[in-house]
Design an enzyme around this catalytic site. Structure first.
Site, PDB file in Angstrom:
ATOM      1  N   THR A   1       0.883  -4.530   4.316  1.00  0.00           N
ATOM      2  CA  THR A   1       0.701  -4.629   5.824  1.00  0.00           C
ATOM      3  C   THR A   1      -0.011  -6.113   6.085  1.00  0.00           C
ATOM      4  O   THR A   1      -0.016  -6.568   7.205  1.00  0.00           O
ATOM      5  CB  THR A   1      -0.189  -3.753   6.617  1.00  0.00           C
ATOM      6  OG1 THR A   1      -1.543  -3.510   5.980  1.00  0.00           O
ATOM      7  CG2 THR A   1       0.478  -2.226   6.526  1.00  0.00           C
TER       8      THR A   1
ATOM      9  N   SER B   1       1.829  -7.540  -0.764  1.00  0.00           N
ATOM     10  CA  SER B   1       2.373  -8.538   0.076  1.00  0.00           C
ATOM     11  C   SER B   1       1.788  -9.881   0.040  1.00  0.00           C
ATOM     12  O   SER B   1       2.516 -10.760   0.442  1.00  0.00           O
ATOM     13  CB  SER B   1       2.091  -7.925   1.492  1.00  0.00           C
ATOM     14  OG  SER B   1       0.646  -7.811   1.955  1.00  0.00           O
TER      15      SER B   1
ATOM     16  N   THR C   1       0.826  -1.214  -0.005  1.00  0.00           N
ATOM     17  CA  THR C   1       0.059   0.020  -0.130  1.00  0.00           C
ATOM     18  C   THR C   1       0.721   1.407  -0.077  1.00  0.00           C
ATOM     19  O   THR C   1       0.425   2.281  -0.776  1.00  0.00           O
ATOM     20  CB  THR C   1      -0.890  -0.059   1.492  1.00  0.00           C
ATOM     21  OG1 THR C   1      -1.965  -1.055   1.060  1.00  0.00           O
ATOM     22  CG2 THR C   1      -1.711   1.190   1.563  1.00  0.00           C
TER      23      THR C   1
END
Length: 341
Positions: free
Chosen positions: A94, A62, A19
């Site tokens: 994250t 991720s 992000t």
């Protein structure tokens, strides 16, 4: 005579995507596009904290990061440590920070700070948190406070130990917590404070050429008889983590499948609650933790299923036998550290 400006600490910054690197293109959603240099250049005051060397290591969401990527990242970090870096900062999505940071903490034996961070709001949104998180992470990595602490996760001016960090909310900027512990420190006016220091670290020596053994993660639910467990060996899994009810309890109907599985591969008993330790000697009903441990299951301690799965895979890659695996879980899953006789 003018005072000489102190040499700024060197911080090596590895960007993996996520992000913090994502912006909206022609389509509806944001995708990782910004480079490490782009992100570093967007942070006011970063050069006043450290001599930041930006490295573009990956550029992807991720969920696409693999254990192999983390192993390669460990080698890249070893190279910059040899070159004299003070500390390392890693940005990524994250969604998997709690897993990648945990792996790195098990693989890294140096004292140099390694700090993971990211963002919950991408740069296209008002109030994007990426620049502030990167600045705080660099401040932490450059601080003597972080030396010898192990790998940390730093977002929202909070510092979490990698072994406990957990993403608890899908979209809140305050998503990262450490269940049962809380943050070990914070950033105050640009000054890192590590108030709690982990009392021990545990190293897994992962052979460079070893393939990563697949480990299944199975969460049990009400009325589940565990029939899926019987298929795992045939699918090539080398181990399994079972997220059981409460303190480590399973339905009686699942016991035959579990006993068969435990005869073929290591089976880790974790809790689906997300906090607290798996019990060891409180209950003795059918499917209780006492019976399951007597069947040969290995207690995960305070590790949740996500982290227990990764630890088991690393143990298998290191060719640990069942006794060594149990010993690794007794240490890493402990809340008190190794027991000394």
């Amino acid at each position: 005579m003018t005072a000489q400006r102190p040499t700024a600490p060197r911080i090596d910054y590895f960007a993996l995507g996520g992000t913090i690197a994502s912006v909206r293109g022609d389509g509806v959603g944001a995708i990782p596009t910004l480079t490490a240099a782009d992100i570093a250049d967007s942070v006011d005051g970063l050069d006043a904290v450290a001599d930041v060397r930006a490295h573009q290591f990956l550029l992807k969401p991720s969920p696409e990061i693999t254990v192999g990527d983390v192993l390669r990242l460990r080698e890249a970090i070893a190279d910059v440590v040899t070159a004299g870096t003070t500390g390392v900062v890693i940005t990524q999505g994250t969604d998997t920070i709690e897993e990648t940071a945990f792996i790195m903490d098990l693989l890294w034996e140096g004292d140099q700070p390694i700090v993971f961070t990211g963002a919950m709001r991408n740069p296209s949104l008002p109030g994007s948190d990426g620049p502030a998180n990167l600045l705080a992470a660099v401040q932490l990595a450059a601080s003597e406070q972080a030396v010898g602490v192990g790998v940390t996760v730093c977002l929202g001016d909070e510092i979490h130990a990698a072994r406990y960090a957990h993403k608890s909310h899908t979209s809140s900027p305050a998503t990262f917590v450490s269940p049962g512990l809380g943050p070990i420190g914070w950033i105050a006016e640009g000054r890192p404070v590590v108030a709690l220091r982990p009392t021990f670290r545990h190293l897994i020596r992962h052979p460079e050429s070893a393939e990563q053994p697949p480990v299944a993660l199975v969460r049990m639910g009400l009325g589940d008889d565990g029939r899926i467990l019987g298929a795992l060996a045939g699918l090539g899994y080398r181990g399994v983590v079972i997220e059981a009810f409460g303190g480590g309890h399973l339905p009686e109907s699942a016991l035959p499948a579990i006993a068969s599985l435990a005869a073929d591969m290591p089976v880790i008993l974790a809790s689906r609650t997300g906090a607290g330790e798996v019990l060891s000697d409180t209950y003795r009903f059918r499917g209780s933790e006492i019976e399951l441990l007597d069947m040969g299951l290995i207690r995960a301690g305070a590790l949740d299923g996500l982290k227990a799965r990764l630890l088991l895979s690393l143990c298998l890659a290191a060719e640990q036998d069942c006794d060594a695996i149990a010993a690794s879980f007794a240490v890493v899953g402990s809340t008190t550290g190794p027991v000394r006789g």
